[in-house]
Design a protein around this motif. Sequence first.
Motif, PDB file in Angstrom:
ATOM      1  N   PHE A   1      37.240  13.124  52.367  1.00  0.00           N
ATOM      2  CA  PHE A   1      39.110  12.230  52.511  1.00  0.00           C
ATOM      3  C   PHE A   1      39.019  11.237  53.417  1.00  0.00           C
ATOM      4  O   PHE A   1      39.971  10.416  53.044  1.00  0.00           O
ATOM      5  CB  PHE A   1      38.932  12.977  54.623  1.00  0.00           C
ATOM      6  CG  PHE A   1      38.792  14.321  54.440  1.00  0.00           C
ATOM      7  CD1 PHE A   1      38.091  14.724  55.379  1.00  0.00           C
ATOM      8  CD2 PHE A   1      39.890  15.524  53.532  1.00  0.00           C
ATOM      9  CE1 PHE A   1      37.970  16.786  54.678  1.00  0.00           C
ATOM     10  CE2 PHE A   1      39.993  16.684  53.233  1.00  0.00           C
ATOM     11  CZ  PHE A   1      38.780  17.505  54.554  1.00  0.00           C
TER      12      PHE A   1
ATOM     13  N   THR B   1      38.125   9.333  55.552  1.00  0.00           N
ATOM     14  CA  THR B   1      38.381   8.623  57.129  1.00  0.00           C
ATOM     15  C   THR B   1      38.144   7.220  57.416  1.00  0.00           C
ATOM     16  O   THR B   1      39.065   6.276  58.127  1.00  0.00           O
ATOM     17  CB  THR B   1      38.353   9.831  58.076  1.00  0.00           C
ATOM     18  OG1 THR B   1      36.574   9.321  58.223  1.00  0.00           O
ATOM     19  CG2 THR B   1      38.391  11.038  57.766  1.00  0.00           C
TER      20      THR B   1
ATOM     21  N   ARG C   1      41.402   4.564  56.337  1.00  0.00           N
ATOM     22  CA  ARG C   1      42.141   5.155  56.765  1.00  0.00           C
ATOM     23  C   ARG C   1      42.582   3.612  57.913  1.00  0.00           C
ATOM     24  O   ARG C   1      42.132   3.119  57.570  1.00  0.00           O
ATOM     25  CB  ARG C   1      42.212   5.754  57.518  1.00  0.00           C
ATOM     26  CG  ARG C   1      42.354   7.016  57.553  1.00  0.00           C
ATOM     27  CD  ARG C   1      42.135   8.624  58.650  1.00  0.00           C
ATOM     28  NE  ARG C   1      42.426   9.853  57.731  1.00  0.00           N
ATOM     29  CZ  ARG C   1      41.919  11.242  58.290  1.00  0.00           C
ATOM     30  NH1 ARG C   1      41.493  10.936  59.176  1.00  0.00           N
ATOM     31  NH2 ARG C   1      42.111  11.543  58.031  1.00  0.00           N
ATOM     32  N   PRO C   2      43.592   3.147  57.487  1.00  0.00           N
ATOM     33  CA  PRO C   2      44.629   3.982  57.243  1.00  0.00           C
ATOM     34  C   PRO C   2      45.461   3.774  55.896  1.00  0.00           C
ATOM     35  O   PRO C   2      46.545   4.368  54.939  1.00  0.00           O
ATOM     36  CB  PRO C   2      46.461   3.135  57.815  1.00  0.00           C
ATOM     37  CG  PRO C   2      45.657   1.903  58.320  1.00  0.00           C
ATOM     38  CD  PRO C   2      44.139   2.290  58.389  1.00  0.00           C
TER      39      PRO C   2
ATOM     40  N   LEU D   1      45.638   7.409  53.844  1.00  0.00           N
ATOM     41  CA  LEU D   1      46.077   8.326  54.349  1.00  0.00           C
ATOM     42  C   LEU D   1      47.575   8.085  53.240  1.00  0.00           C
ATOM     43  O   LEU D   1      48.702   9.171  53.143  1.00  0.00           O
ATOM     44  CB  LEU D   1      47.294   7.898  55.547  1.00  0.00           C
ATOM     45  CG  LEU D   1      45.989   7.954  57.435  1.00  0.00           C
ATOM     46  CD1 LEU D   1      46.930   7.793  58.041  1.00  0.00           C
ATOM     47  CD2 LEU D   1      45.477   9.016  56.725  1.00  0.00           C
TER      48      LEU D   1
ATOM     49  N   VAL E   1      45.692  -1.941  63.408  1.00  0.00           N
ATOM     50  CA  VAL E   1      45.430  -0.908  62.510  1.00  0.00           C
ATOM     51  C   VAL E   1      46.629  -0.045  62.412  1.00  0.00           C
ATOM     52  O   VAL E   1      47.012   0.981  63.656  1.00  0.00           O
ATOM     53  CB  VAL E   1      44.267  -0.065  62.524  1.00  0.00           C
ATOM     54  CG1 VAL E   1      44.241   0.974  61.521  1.00  0.00           C
ATOM     55  CG2 VAL E   1      42.864  -1.016  62.517  1.00  0.00           C
TER      56      VAL E   1
ATOM     57  N   LEU F   1      49.250   2.538  60.592  1.00  0.00           N
ATOM     58  CA  LEU F   1      49.532   3.565  60.084  1.00  0.00           C
ATOM     59  C   LEU F   1      50.873   3.733  59.133  1.00  0.00           C
ATOM     60  O   LEU F   1      51.821   2.408  59.575  1.00  0.00           O
ATOM     61  CB  LEU F   1      49.344   4.988  60.735  1.00  0.00           C
ATOM     62  CG  LEU F   1      48.540   5.823  60.958  1.00  0.00           C
ATOM     63  CD1 LEU F   1      47.523   5.601  62.239  1.00  0.00           C
ATOM     64  CD2 LEU F   1      48.382   7.022  60.851  1.00  0.00           C
ATOM     65  N   PRO F   2      50.820   4.105  57.947  1.00  0.00           N
ATOM     66  CA  PRO F   2      51.912   3.952  57.555  1.00  0.00           C
ATOM     67  C   PRO F   2      53.270   4.283  57.407  1.00  0.00           C
ATOM     68  O   PRO F   2      53.686   4.567  58.817  1.00  0.00           O
ATOM     69  CB  PRO F   2      51.589   5.104  56.076  1.00  0.00           C
ATOM     70  CG  PRO F   2      50.697   5.415  55.625  1.00  0.00           C
ATOM     71  CD  PRO F   2      50.026   5.137  57.197  1.00  0.00           C
TER      72      PRO F   2
ATOM     73  N   ILE G   1      44.690   0.919  67.449  1.00  0.00           N
ATOM     74  CA  ILE G   1      45.061   1.960  66.394  1.00  0.00           C
ATOM     75  C   ILE G   1      47.130   1.690  66.773  1.00  0.00           C
ATOM     76  O   ILE G   1      47.464   2.315  67.947  1.00  0.00           O
ATOM     77  CB  ILE G   1      44.880   2.968  66.004  1.00  0.00           C
ATOM     78  CG1 ILE G   1      43.345   2.939  65.194  1.00  0.00           C
ATOM     79  CG2 ILE G   1      45.688   3.705  65.150  1.00  0.00           C
ATOM     80  CD1 ILE G   1      42.313   4.407  65.876  1.00  0.00           C
TER      81      ILE G   1
END
Lengths: 361, 361
Positions: free
Chosen positions: B10, B12, B15-16, B19, B343, B345-346, B359
């Motif tokens: 994955f 991980t 990330r991000p 993702l 950090v 996320l999209p 995050i």
Amino acid sequence: MKALILVGGFGTRLRPLTLSVPKPLVDFANKPMILHQIEALKAAGVDEVVLAINYQPEVMMNFLVDFEKKLGMKITCSQETEPMGTAGPLALARDKLDDGSGEAFFVLNSDVISEYPLKEMIDFHRNHGGEATIMVTKVDEPSKYGVVVMDEKTGTVQRFVEKPQQFVGNKINAGIYLLSPKTLNRIELRPTSIEKEIFPKIAAEKQLFAMVLPGFWMDIGQPRDYNTGLRLYLDSLKQKMPKLLASGPSYIGNVIVDESAQIGEGCLIGPDVSIGQGCVIEAGVRLSRCTIMRGVRVKKHACISGSIIGWHSTIGQWARIENMTVLGEDVHVRDEIFSNGGVVLPHKEIKTSILKPEIVM
Amino acid sequence: MKALILVGGFGTRLRPLTLSVPKPLVDFANKPMILHQIEALKSAGVDEVVLAINYQPEVMMNFLVEFEQKLGIKITCSRETEPMGTAGPLALARDKLDDGSGEAFFVLNSDVISEYPLKQMIEFHHNHGGEATIMVTKVDEPSKYGVVVMDETTGAVQRFVEKPQQFVGNKINAGIYLLSPKTLDRIELRPTSIEKEIFPKIAAEQELFAMVLPGFWMDIGQPRDYNTGLRLYLQSLKQHAPARLASGSSIIGNVLVDESAHIGDGCLIGPDVSIGQGCVIESGVRLSRCTIMRGVRVKKHACVAGSIIGWHSTIGQWARIENMTVLGEDVHVRDEVFSNGGVVLPHKEIKSSILKPEIVM
């Protein structure tokens, strides 16, 4: 009869669940969120639903083909290439919503769950004979929302006040509309807000009427409200269809359990719990105020409250999960772990306790 | 000649970024990570690459069909239904790796970037005539890794010591192997570790030899090491292909800029920066030790250091981005915002400063 459901975008507030599926397909009370709305529309006589989306149409379409067959309804997607706001999508989909018959069409926001008294809404709409009907719901703290000021007797909408500092009323827009095709003529094909640009104009012409929603209403677009929504939904189920709820010595309050789920001995489950398809709840487990999604295994003696456990996750023996913990898809919590508000992205293993709310990526 | 790249799961830790795409397709120095390896294999004479994966094969295959055509090399996926460790995938793909000719095949770990002296490795392998060759690299802190203890003259591997407490050597497994098809007979079709179960056996038979990797090596599976890796990679480019680096009054140190990127006036860029396809760097921007992925716009006077900016994001005017900030795909940082290790996320908008590493979901 037609309907449009405003599905919109990325569903970031419902992450990590929406990292696995688009928001309308996130399960709520053991059914994809959008299926609650599509079924309510069908019961009111709608035979064609258009989904206004701008994210992952292919994923949506795969599921919808499934629903189309089961429900015997036509379901299509209207894809926005740029976010079109809350009215723009109607203009984009106008050919599907206006078939020339003059029949009104529904517009729903996808994050909302409620009792959906749509047949009553159709009657109310006919009776007032105006151009548009908007459903409103009573709230305790109207200052956080857009308040709809209306004539209490006739239901005529007078004006909208966004986040009022002083009390002007306690009814807010519930995100459920019934519109005459005439309304489509007011909407240009550009990002447009229905609340700010379209409805005020219709209200000024005394053509907009509000119906007060009987029963529960909740915007479940974020985990805390999702949990509250489950409580309200199960409450409503208790009144209308109590047979759908689980019963027996293992259960307290309102609990819904998929028929394929297995519950071990000595469990205490409830109140306000949903357990999805294929779940295994081992012996001696305590669950309260939580959602257990499809395929989850909760091992012996574990204790979960006020949390959402994502698809195919596992909770270890004696694990304690509480305080708005949200586990994404395929998260494995080891035995004896404690999670206080952990928010865990998909495909992770939790080997040490999460002592304060934080995101685990 | 054949090769297997262990792609695994994955991603991980990255990330991000992961993702949005599977890890092998995350860009590094303006090229998908896995393309660096596939090109190195092709130069060494490999004409068929098998990717051992267990996540998102469809996404991978779409890209690979493109590479296959451009490179004229056959690329296939070997799909694990459960994680097979570091040796199991070889057994799974054995029919593709062993064509009966007895020719050795490469095995690479997908997180690694290095100089890839694969032709020299083939010669070294022929010369010692043993069953298997493993590339090792010198590190400063061997106690964090699995150390390979070898005869310094012959290269014969004596033993492996995992995280040694006392000094036994400073060479670690670089994740690049050249194996005779005979080795496949040792591997059962189950989750297996090549370092723990297979190599020790070959070493005991005096059939395993180690070659010390000349040049740089880095495991870029997490953001901090990804950044360090870029510095090493650009350093190597400076020695081997300096014409590919940017030059001019705006440039300090080693900087790689895609030919389609626009750089404004008065910028100061470098050291250790990569700027991807279609990027727009407006005037007066300062960039140092950072990766700017495809399609990013950095607005005037902004300052980005020690960070990774994901595809199609924008950085506002006078924004300051530093200290291992990692922005996922389509993240928009408003003017004048500060990010200290955020950090993100999209598909997010950053409207207020991130004062300490956290995050944002």
